[in-house]
Scaffold this motif. Structure first.
Motif, short mmCIF file in Angstrom:
data_model
loop_
_atom_site.label_atom_id
_atom_site.label_comp_id
_atom_site.label_asym_id
_atom_site.label_seq_id
_atom_site.Cartn_x
_atom_site.Cartn_y
_atom_site.Cartn_z
N ILE A 150 0.81 -1.22 0.00
CA ILE A 150 0.00 0.00 0.00
C ILE A 150 0.85 1.27 0.00
O ILE A 150 0.33 2.37 -0.20
N TRP A 151 2.19 1.12 0.23
CA TRP A 151 3.03 2.33 0.32
C TRP A 151 4.47 2.00 -0.06
O TRP A 151 4.89 0.84 -0.03
N ARG A 152 5.19 3.05 -0.41
CA ARG A 152 6.61 2.94 -0.76
C ARG A 152 7.39 4.03 -0.04
O ARG A 152 6.90 5.14 0.15
N LYS A 153 8.61 3.73 0.36
CA LYS A 153 9.49 4.65 1.09
C LYS A 153 8.87 5.05 2.42
O LYS A 153 8.59 6.24 2.63
N PRO A 154 8.71 4.11 3.35
CA PRO A 154 9.10 2.71 3.24
C PRO A 154 8.01 1.85 2.59
O PRO A 154 6.84 2.26 2.51
N TRP A 155 8.42 0.64 2.18
CA TRP A 155 7.45 -0.31 1.69
C TRP A 155 6.55 -0.74 2.85
O TRP A 155 7.03 -1.11 3.91
N MET A 156 5.24 -0.66 2.63
CA MET A 156 4.29 -1.09 3.66
C MET A 156 3.27 -2.02 3.03
O MET A 156 2.81 -1.78 1.90
N ALA A 157 2.91 -3.06 3.77
CA ALA A 157 1.96 -4.06 3.27
C ALA A 157 0.73 -4.12 4.15
O ALA A 157 0.74 -3.64 5.29
N ALA A 158 -0.32 -4.71 3.62
CA ALA A 158 -1.53 -4.99 4.41
C ALA A 158 -1.48 -6.46 4.82
O ALA A 158 -1.34 -7.34 3.97
N TYR A 184 -0.12 -3.24 9.32
CA TYR A 184 0.50 -2.66 8.13
C TYR A 184 2.02 -2.65 8.31
O TYR A 184 2.63 -1.60 8.55
N PRO A 185 2.64 -3.83 8.21
CA PRO A 185 4.07 -3.93 8.49
C PRO A 185 4.95 -3.25 7.45
O PRO A 185 4.60 -3.19 6.26
N VAL A 186 6.07 -2.72 7.91
CA VAL A 186 7.11 -2.19 7.02
C VAL A 186 8.03 -3.35 6.66
O VAL A 186 8.37 -4.17 7.51
N LEU A 187 8.43 -3.43 5.38
CA LEU A 187 9.23 -4.58 4.96
C LEU A 187 10.24 -4.18 3.90
O LEU A 187 10.26 -3.05 3.41
N PRO A 203 -3.42 3.82 -1.42
CA PRO A 203 -3.24 5.27 -1.40
C PRO A 203 -1.97 5.76 -2.11
O PRO A 203 -1.91 6.90 -2.52
N TYR A 204 -0.97 4.85 -2.27
CA TYR A 204 0.23 5.26 -3.01
C TYR A 204 -0.02 5.05 -4.50
O TYR A 204 -0.56 4.00 -4.90
N PRO A 205 0.38 6.00 -5.36
CA PRO A 205 0.08 5.89 -6.80
C PRO A 205 1.04 4.97 -7.54
O PRO A 205 1.80 5.40 -8.42
N PHE A 206 1.01 3.69 -7.20
CA PHE A 206 1.93 2.75 -7.82
C PHE A 206 1.80 2.70 -9.34
O PHE A 206 2.78 2.47 -10.05
N ALA A 207 0.58 2.91 -9.85
CA ALA A 207 0.36 2.82 -11.29
C ALA A 207 1.20 3.85 -12.05
O ALA A 207 1.55 3.65 -13.22
N LYS A 208 1.53 4.97 -11.39
CA LYS A 208 2.34 6.02 -12.03
C LYS A 208 3.83 5.74 -11.92
O LYS A 208 4.63 6.49 -12.47
N LYS A 209 4.21 4.68 -11.18
CA LYS A 209 5.61 4.36 -10.95
C LYS A 209 5.97 3.02 -11.58
O LYS A 209 6.90 2.35 -11.14
#
Length: 247
Positions: A150-158, A184-187, A203-209
């Motif tokens: 769900i996020w980057r910098k840091p990578w976060m997962a559900a 929502y662990p950081v990994l 919420p992070y715009p991964f599609a644009k990256k």
């Protein structure tokens, strides 16, 4: 009843149920045609109580996973708080809301959610991912465990302890295990070389990256984050369609 909804998923669901929503957050973007003239009173983590007061609501709708405790503690008008962290809890909260608003549509959604819970769980196919948008790297096998990012910098997962995790489980996915209690662990991606990474569109715009993601060289795909995380009307329709396909 005049309702201010501080929960995007509930805003969409209540509007489709015909409930009189008079205030919303800036993240309440669905359904587009119905939210246009509804005033914004803040976000899911912040709110202007003065703006809320101007709307003269009978009720403020909150959720324990979406909104901070302080929002409930400081709320100057009556509030209704749900707690949705799984499909099971969604079904129960739809019943509560349906009864509170005396709303047949919400009660019907609770029945549909129960049908989803009781439906057979399909076999997960890593090459036919529900909510698929774009490949980052197509997997060669189909027995991957899933990491939903769900996020980057840091990578976060559900994790499996979240609503997203509950949806993945219903779709047949086996989620990578994280320490208990870490929703929502950081990994680090390199710690999971055999995983299938699902990059949520929000919420992070991964599609644009996508170019940056491709350079990582790990199996994965961009998926529609709203389908997995917007509990209520949206994810119920998503799951109904996906489970129907598998029959």
């Amino acid at each position: 009843m005049r309702v201010v909804s501080m929960v995007p998923s509930w805003t969409e669901t209540l509007l489709k149920a015909g409930v009189n929503v008079v205030g919303r957050t800036r993240y309440c973007i669905h359904p587009p045609k119905l939210i246009t003239n509804i005033p914004i009173v803040g976000g899911t983590k912040d709110v202007s109580w003065d703006l809320v007061a101007d709307l003269k609501p009978d009720l403020v709708l909150l959720d324990q996973e979406e909104n901070p405790l302080e929002m409930a503690e400081e709320c100057p008008v009556p509030y209704f708080a749900t707690h949705v962290n799984s499909l099971e809890s969604l079904q129960k909260e739809l019943v509560r809301l349906g009864e509170h608003f005396e709303n047949a549509h919400l009660l019907e959604l609770s029945v549909q959610c129960l049908d989803i819970l009781e439906a057979p769980t399909p076999k997960w196919d890593s090459k036919k991912i529900p909510g698929f948008m774009e490949w980052v790297k197509m997997p060669t096998g189909s027995a991957h465990k899933v990491v939903y990012l769900i996020w980057r910098k840091p990578w976060m997962a559900a994790s499996k302890e979240t609503y997203i995790g509950s949806v993945l489980k219903k779709l047949g996915a086996e989620i990578v295990e994280f320490p208990e209690g870490e929703k929502y662990p950081v990994l680090e991606i390199e710690d999971y070389p055999e995983a299938l990474f699902l990059y949520s569109s929000e919420p992070y715009p991964f599609a644009k990256k996508i170019s940056d993601l491709k350079s990582l060289g790990v199996d994965g795909a961009i998926v529609n984050g709203e389908s997995y995380s917007w509990f209520g009307e949206r994810s119920i329709e998503f799951l109904k369609n996906e489970l129907l396909k598998s029959r």
